[in-house]
Design a protein around this motif. Structure first.
Motif, PDB file in Angstrom:
ATOM      1  N   THR A 174       0.962  -1.103   0.096  1.00 28.06           N
ATOM      2  CA  THR A 174      -0.003   0.061   0.014  1.00 28.06           C
ATOM      3  C   THR A 174       1.021   1.228   0.120  1.00 28.06           C
ATOM      4  OG1 THR A 174       0.106   0.189   2.359  1.00 28.06           O
ATOM      5  CG2 THR A 174      -1.926  -1.169   1.437  1.00 28.06           C
ATOM      6  N   GLY A 175       0.402   2.520  -0.505  1.00 28.33           N
ATOM      7  CA  GLY A 175       1.220   3.731  -0.447  1.00 28.33           C
ATOM      8  C   GLY A 175       0.816   4.344  -1.768  1.00 28.33           C
ATOM      9  N   ASP A 176       1.203   5.378  -1.888  1.00 34.17           N
ATOM     10  CA  ASP A 176       1.081   6.471  -2.871  1.00 34.17           C
ATOM     11  C   ASP A 176       2.103   6.357  -4.149  1.00 34.17           C
ATOM     12  OD1 ASP A 176      -1.241   7.639  -1.882  1.00 34.17           O
ATOM     13  OD2 ASP A 176      -0.092   9.505  -1.108  1.00 34.17           O
ATOM     14  N   VAL A 177       1.839   6.197  -5.313  1.00 34.67           N
ATOM     15  CA  VAL A 177       2.621   6.193  -6.506  1.00 34.67           C
ATOM     16  C   VAL A 177       2.499   7.693  -7.171  1.00 34.67           C
ATOM     17  CG1 VAL A 177       3.211   5.224  -8.534  1.00 34.67           C
ATOM     18  CG2 VAL A 177       2.189   3.883  -6.832  1.00 34.67           C
ATOM     19  N   GLY A 300       1.040   7.104   4.579  1.00 37.88           N
ATOM     20  CA  GLY A 300       1.639   5.430   4.472  1.00 37.88           C
ATOM     21  C   GLY A 300       3.084   5.612   4.811  1.00 37.88           C
ATOM     22  N   ASP A 301       3.742   4.507   5.250  1.00 36.96           N
ATOM     23  CA  ASP A 301       4.984   4.376   5.464  1.00 36.96           C
ATOM     24  C   ASP A 301       6.034   4.343   4.383  1.00 36.96           C
ATOM     25  OD1 ASP A 301       4.255   3.827   8.180  1.00 36.96           O
ATOM     26  OD2 ASP A 301       3.807   2.050   8.009  1.00 36.96           O
ATOM     27  N   ALA A 302       5.443   4.236   3.176  1.00 37.37           N
ATOM     28  CA  ALA A 302       6.508   4.163   2.186  1.00 37.37           C
ATOM     29  C   ALA A 302       5.656   4.938   0.894  1.00 37.37           C
ATOM     30  CB  ALA A 302       6.547   2.577   1.644  1.00 37.37           C
ATOM     31  N   VAL A 303       6.539   5.452   0.052  1.00 37.85           N
ATOM     32  CA  VAL A 303       5.869   6.304  -1.203  1.00 37.85           C
ATOM     33  C   VAL A 303       6.831   5.849  -2.204  1.00 37.85           C
ATOM     34  CG1 VAL A 303       7.505   8.157  -0.693  1.00 37.85           C
ATOM     35  CG2 VAL A 303       5.323   8.413  -2.131  1.00 37.85           C
TER      36      VAL A 303
END
Length: 325
Positions: A174-177, A300-303
């Motif tokens: 999960t996360g933004d791209v 989120g924790d990652a992007v």
């Protein structure tokens, strides 16, 4: 309209021809962003940008008759090179309409790939669509638009297939791209690919100040235009408005846009060079700038940031390094 099936078909035609570009990371960038940052290095794609994917997909989808008649494309440089390279590989004559104020490197590279380059006065208000249509009609050429073209969108969407696979291998589900966004071909294509895969990754456009038509359009729910057509160092993603084909996809599939300054883009270029050892052009660094300098707009924790292109003039790259390296 483009579809997930078209993206899968384009991926098959691109296999063995396009590079599977790496997903890069650096603890130094993670510290700046306050989260894990993954960079999809499309600057390492053939011709220096993701546009090779769409150019190849469009050329290989043409009929034999259309290929024999030649193609025409308009672009500030990256789509120009992508189409020119694909056309050359298939023995197809290519005419490329480019703004006279495009980076010299992009104009020279397009000519070096065997395309006939026709320059127009973007700053003076000449209409590239009208010029392109007239050239296509008078010379019997097939027009390959830079983003409002189903096969081009499908080709760009193949990057989304790779992102989903690479992110899963790195434990990111999960996360933004974040995608450097002009007319929305790559942004909508990647979003369409992720939807087709059932991915929980969310695509979001990133744009430069003054040319944030997609961000404003998504916020208002209708197509918004930019007041200017030139005047930013982020030349690769300067478009007047979202595309007719791309905007419905962007509306349905994407989160809100993030807008960055030119100085943030230049700083991101310097950091990408120092920490990831890659060269980015300003328009190709906007997504990384959004990830690094606008953390409050990301969840989120990652992007994931797609570094879309590296075709930068020497003077602009020197400016980035001398100011921020």
């Amino acid at each position: 309209m483009s579809s997930f099936a078209m993206i899968q078909s384009a991926a098959k035609r691109l296999q063995g021809h396009a590079r599977v570009t790496p997903m890069l990371s650096s603890p130094f960038l993670d510290e700046i962003a306050g989260r894990r940052v993954l960079v999809k290095a499309e600057c390492l794609q053939h011709t220096g940008s993701f546009k090779f994917r769409g150019g190849w997909a469009a050329i290989t989808a043409l009929t034999a008759e259309a290929r024999a008649g030649g193609v025409i494309a308009y672009s500030s440089g990256n789509h120009a090179q992508g189409v020119a390279a694909a056309a050359k590989a298939h023995g197809v004559a290519a005419v490329i309409l480019m703004p006279a104020d495009a980076p010299r490197l992009k104009i020279e590279n397009t000519r070096a790939l065997g395309a006939e380059v026709v320059l127009y006065d973007r700053a003076g208000g000449e209409d590239r669509d009208a010029i392109g249509l007239e050239l296509a009609q008078t010379r019997g050429l097939t027009l390959i638009k830079p983003y409002d073209e189903p096969e081009v969108i499908a080709g760009q969407g193949t990057a989304g297939l790779e992102i989903a696979d690479q992110a899963a291998n790195l434990g990111v589900e999960t996360g933004d791209v974040l995608v450097c966004c002009g007319g929305g071909g790559l942004t909508s294509g990647v979003a369409l690919a992720l939807e087709g895969l059932g991915s929980s990754l969310r695509v979001r456009p990133a744009e430069p100040e003054g040319f944030d038509d997609v961000t404003r359009s998504l916020a208002s729910g209708q197509v918004e235009t930019n007041a200017a057509v030139s005047g930013s160092i982020c030349d690769a993603i300067l478009t007047p408005a979202p595309g007719e084909l791309t905007f419905p996809l962007l509306q349905r599939l994407c989160g809100g846009g993030i807008v960055v300054s030119e100085e943030e883009a230049l700083r991101a270029m310097a950091l990408a060079f120092m920490r990831l050892k890659i060269v980015l052009e300003p328009g190709g660094a906007v997504s990384l700038a959004a990830a690094l300098f606008h953390p409050d707009q990301i969840q989120g924790d990652a992007v994931i940031a797609i570094a879309t292109g590296g075709n930068v003039d020497t003077a602009v790259f020197q400016r980035a390094l001398s100011s921020y390296a």
